[in-house]
Design an enzyme around this catalytic site. Structure first.
Site, PDB file in Angstrom:
ATOM      1  N   SER A   7       0.950   1.792   1.100  1.00 32.76           N
ATOM      2  CA  SER A   7       0.527   0.612   0.353  1.00 32.76           C
ATOM      3  C   SER A   7       1.744  -0.038  -0.310  1.00 32.76           C
ATOM      4  O   SER A   7       2.335   0.492  -1.248  1.00 32.76           O
ATOM      5  CB  SER A   7      -0.501   1.019  -0.702  1.00 32.76           C
ATOM      6  N   HIS A  32       0.511  -1.231   4.714  1.00 33.67           N
ATOM      7  CA  HIS A  32      -0.744  -1.773   4.187  1.00 33.67           C
ATOM      8  C   HIS A  32      -0.387  -2.762   3.081  1.00 33.67           C
ATOM      9  O   HIS A  32       0.189  -2.372   2.059  1.00 33.67           O
ATOM     10  CB  HIS A  32      -1.554  -0.582   3.653  1.00 33.67           C
ATOM     11  N   ASP A  34      -1.612  -5.203   0.297  1.00 33.33           N
ATOM     12  CA  ASP A  34      -2.768  -5.510  -0.547  1.00 33.33           C
ATOM     13  C   ASP A  34      -2.652  -6.939  -1.082  1.00 33.33           C
ATOM     14  O   ASP A  34      -1.892  -7.211  -2.011  1.00 33.33           O
ATOM     15  CB  ASP A  34      -2.848  -4.522  -1.711  1.00 33.33           C
ATOM     16  N   MET A  36      -4.219  -9.904  -3.087  1.00 37.54           N
ATOM     17  CA  MET A  36      -5.226 -10.111  -4.140  1.00 37.54           C
ATOM     18  C   MET A  36      -5.094 -11.526  -4.686  1.00 37.54           C
ATOM     19  O   MET A  36      -3.981 -12.018  -4.875  1.00 37.54           O
ATOM     20  CB  MET A  36      -5.025  -9.094  -5.267  1.00 37.54           C
ATOM     21  N   HIS A  65      -4.743  -6.195   3.800  1.00 39.12           N
ATOM     22  CA  HIS A  65      -6.048  -5.906   3.197  1.00 39.12           C
ATOM     23  C   HIS A  65      -6.351  -7.073   2.262  1.00 39.12           C
ATOM     24  O   HIS A  65      -5.773  -7.177   1.182  1.00 39.12           O
ATOM     25  CB  HIS A  65      -5.950  -4.563   2.454  1.00 39.12           C
ATOM     26  N   MET A  67      -8.137  -8.802  -0.277  1.00 39.32           N
ATOM     27  CA  MET A  67      -9.081  -8.737  -1.406  1.00 39.32           C
ATOM     28  C   MET A  67      -9.123 -10.138  -2.012  1.00 39.32           C
ATOM     29  O   MET A  67      -8.611 -10.406  -3.104  1.00 39.32           O
ATOM     30  CB  MET A  67      -8.609  -7.679  -2.414  1.00 39.32           C
ATOM     31  N   MET A 136     -13.260   1.792   0.535  1.00 40.27           N
ATOM     32  CA  MET A 136     -12.536   1.915  -0.732  1.00 40.27           C
ATOM     33  C   MET A 136     -13.009   3.166  -1.457  1.00 40.27           C
ATOM     34  O   MET A 136     -14.221   3.405  -1.569  1.00 40.27           O
ATOM     35  CB  MET A 136     -12.806   0.706  -1.640  1.00 40.27           C
ATOM     36  N   GLY A 144      -3.061   3.566  -8.337  1.00 40.50           N
ATOM     37  CA  GLY A 144      -2.951   4.579  -9.379  1.00 40.50           C
ATOM     38  C   GLY A 144      -4.261   5.011 -10.009  1.00 40.50           C
ATOM     39  O   GLY A 144      -4.255   5.679 -11.040  1.00 40.50           O
ATOM     40  N   ASP A 174      -9.076   4.177   1.350  1.00 43.58           N
ATOM     41  CA  ASP A 174      -8.078   3.493   0.525  1.00 43.58           C
ATOM     42  C   ASP A 174      -8.354   3.721  -0.958  1.00 43.58           C
ATOM     43  O   ASP A 174      -9.361   3.248  -1.481  1.00 43.58           O
ATOM     44  CB  ASP A 174      -8.126   1.988   0.848  1.00 43.58           C
ATOM     45  N   GLY A 175      -7.439   4.454  -1.607  1.00 43.80           N
ATOM     46  CA  GLY A 175      -7.490   4.587  -3.057  1.00 43.80           C
ATOM     47  C   GLY A 175      -7.539   6.020  -3.543  1.00 43.80           C
ATOM     48  O   GLY A 175      -8.411   6.785  -3.158  1.00 43.80           O
ATOM     49  N   GLY A 176      -6.558   6.369  -4.360  1.00 47.92           N
ATOM     50  CA  GLY A 176      -6.567   7.677  -5.021  1.00 47.92           C
ATOM     51  C   GLY A 176      -6.309   8.854  -4.099  1.00 47.92           C
ATOM     52  O   GLY A 176      -6.658   9.982  -4.434  1.00 47.92           O
ATOM     53  N   SER A 197       0.505   5.049  -4.922  1.00 55.23           N
ATOM     54  CA  SER A 197       1.236   5.716  -6.013  1.00 55.23           C
ATOM     55  C   SER A 197       1.672   7.130  -5.641  1.00 55.23           C
ATOM     56  O   SER A 197       2.792   7.545  -5.970  1.00 55.23           O
ATOM     57  CB  SER A 197       0.390   5.720  -7.288  1.00 55.23           C
TER      58      SER A 197
HETATM   59  C1  DX5 Z   1      -6.422  -0.985  -4.400  1.00 50.38           C
HETATM   60  C2  DX5 Z   1      -5.626  -1.090  -3.124  1.00 50.38           C
HETATM   61  C3  DX5 Z   1      -5.050   0.197  -2.635  1.00 50.38           C
HETATM   62  C4  DX5 Z   1      -4.116   0.845  -3.612  1.00 50.38           C
HETATM   63  C5  DX5 Z   1      -3.712   2.216  -3.172  1.00 50.38           C
HETATM   64  O1  DX5 Z   1      -7.057  -2.197  -4.649  1.00 50.38           O
HETATM   65  O2  DX5 Z   1      -6.440  -1.608  -2.092  1.00 50.38           O
HETATM   66  O3  DX5 Z   1      -4.412  -0.002  -1.387  1.00 50.38           O
HETATM   67  O4  DX5 Z   1      -2.981   0.095  -3.831  1.00 50.38           O
HETATM   68  O5  DX5 Z   1      -2.955   2.771  -4.206  1.00 50.38           O
HETATM   69  P1  DX5 Z   1      -3.186   4.281  -4.670  1.00 50.38           P
HETATM   70  O6  DX5 Z   1      -2.868   5.154  -3.489  1.00 50.38           O
HETATM   71  O7  DX5 Z   1      -2.247   4.444  -5.808  1.00 50.38           O
HETATM   72  O8  DX5 Z   1      -4.635   4.410  -5.075  1.00 50.38           O
HETATM   73 ZN    ZN Z   2      -5.700  -1.599   0.001  1.00 54.95          ZN
END
Ligand code: DX5
Ligand code: ZN
Length: 215
Positions: A7, A32, A34, A36, A65, A67, A136, A144, A174-176, A197
């Site tokens: 990411s 990837h 992101d 936004m 991605h 968003m 997600m 993070g 995707d996420g955490g 992260s």
């Molecule tokens: C959140 C993003 C993710 C995020 C992943 O909205 O879509 O791609 O940055 O970051 P970590 O791995 O830290 O959750």
């Molecule tokens: Zn993402």
């Protein structure tokens, strides 16, 4: 072993070209991006110009991605910028089938993303139109955050639905994700792990994180 999608929002933006080169050198599988828009999600990140600026520096698969609230207005710009795949949110579009086909027509792989709270009940309708499914495992908008363990069952359900439809679309989570949570989702059927992260902040560097994520 999952594919690892790095990411890019967790990279050092002041030297993004070097960062994407470094990610390719350590054998990350995909990048990837992101995107936004400060509307679909509160933060604002970047648009196609940033992706295009580093496209020449790195031969990895680039997925954006999106968003954003009106992804249909950005498809051609990201395709022209050099994205290989575009992932749009189910929650942002009235007719995912049409949008996924718009993405394919632009020459990109078409991905559909579901927020943690969005059920998969309509997924069977879009099976013929999607090349990737993203689930997600945090609230979209920020890296993070803590992994939501309830998404593991959702990955399992998605895997079953894809199999029933005869689809080979990868399931991206995707996420955490980290060394502990990634095996939970891969055991449930995920094939791609997005990491932000954990990958960029690992005490043993990118290489150390990749070993743990691929274990
Ligand atoms: C959140 C993003 C993710 C995020 C992943 O909205 O879509 O791609 O940055 O970051 P970590 O791995 O830290 O959750
Ligand atoms: Zn993402």
């Amino acid at each position: 072993m999952p594919l690892i999608a790095a990411s890019v929002i967790c990279a050092d933006f002041s030297r993004l070209g070097e960062e994407v080169e470094r990610l390719e050198q350590v054998w990350v599988d995909w990048l990837h991006f992101d995107v936004m828009d400060s509307h679909f999600v509160p933060p604002l990140t970047f648009g196609p110009l940033v992706l295009q600026a580093v496209r020449e520096r790195c031969g990895l698969t680039f997925n954006a991605h999106l968003m954003v609230s009106r992804p249909e207005t950005l498809i051609s710009d990201f395709a022209e910028a050099g994205a290989d795949g575009l992932i749009v949110h189910q929650e942002a579009v009235a007719d995912p089938a049409a949008l996924l086909e718009q993405i394919r027509a632009a020459g990109c792989r078409a991905g559909l993303a579901y927020n943690p709270s969005t059920p998969l009940s309509d997924l069977p309708h879009w099976m013929d139109h999607l090349d990737m499914l993203l689930l997600m495992s945090v609230t979209p908008g920020w890296s993070g955050q803590k992994f939501m363990p309830e998404v593991v069952d959702k990955v399992r359900d998605a895997h079953r639905l894809l199999q029933e439809a005869g689809s080979s679309a990868p399931i991206i989570v995707d996420g955490g994700l980290n060394g502990e949570t990634t095996p939970l989702v891969t055991a449930a059927g995920a094939t791609v792990a997005v990491s932000g992260s954990y990958l960029f902040e690992h005490p043993n560097g990118l290489e150390g994180a990749l070993v743990e994520l691929r274990r």
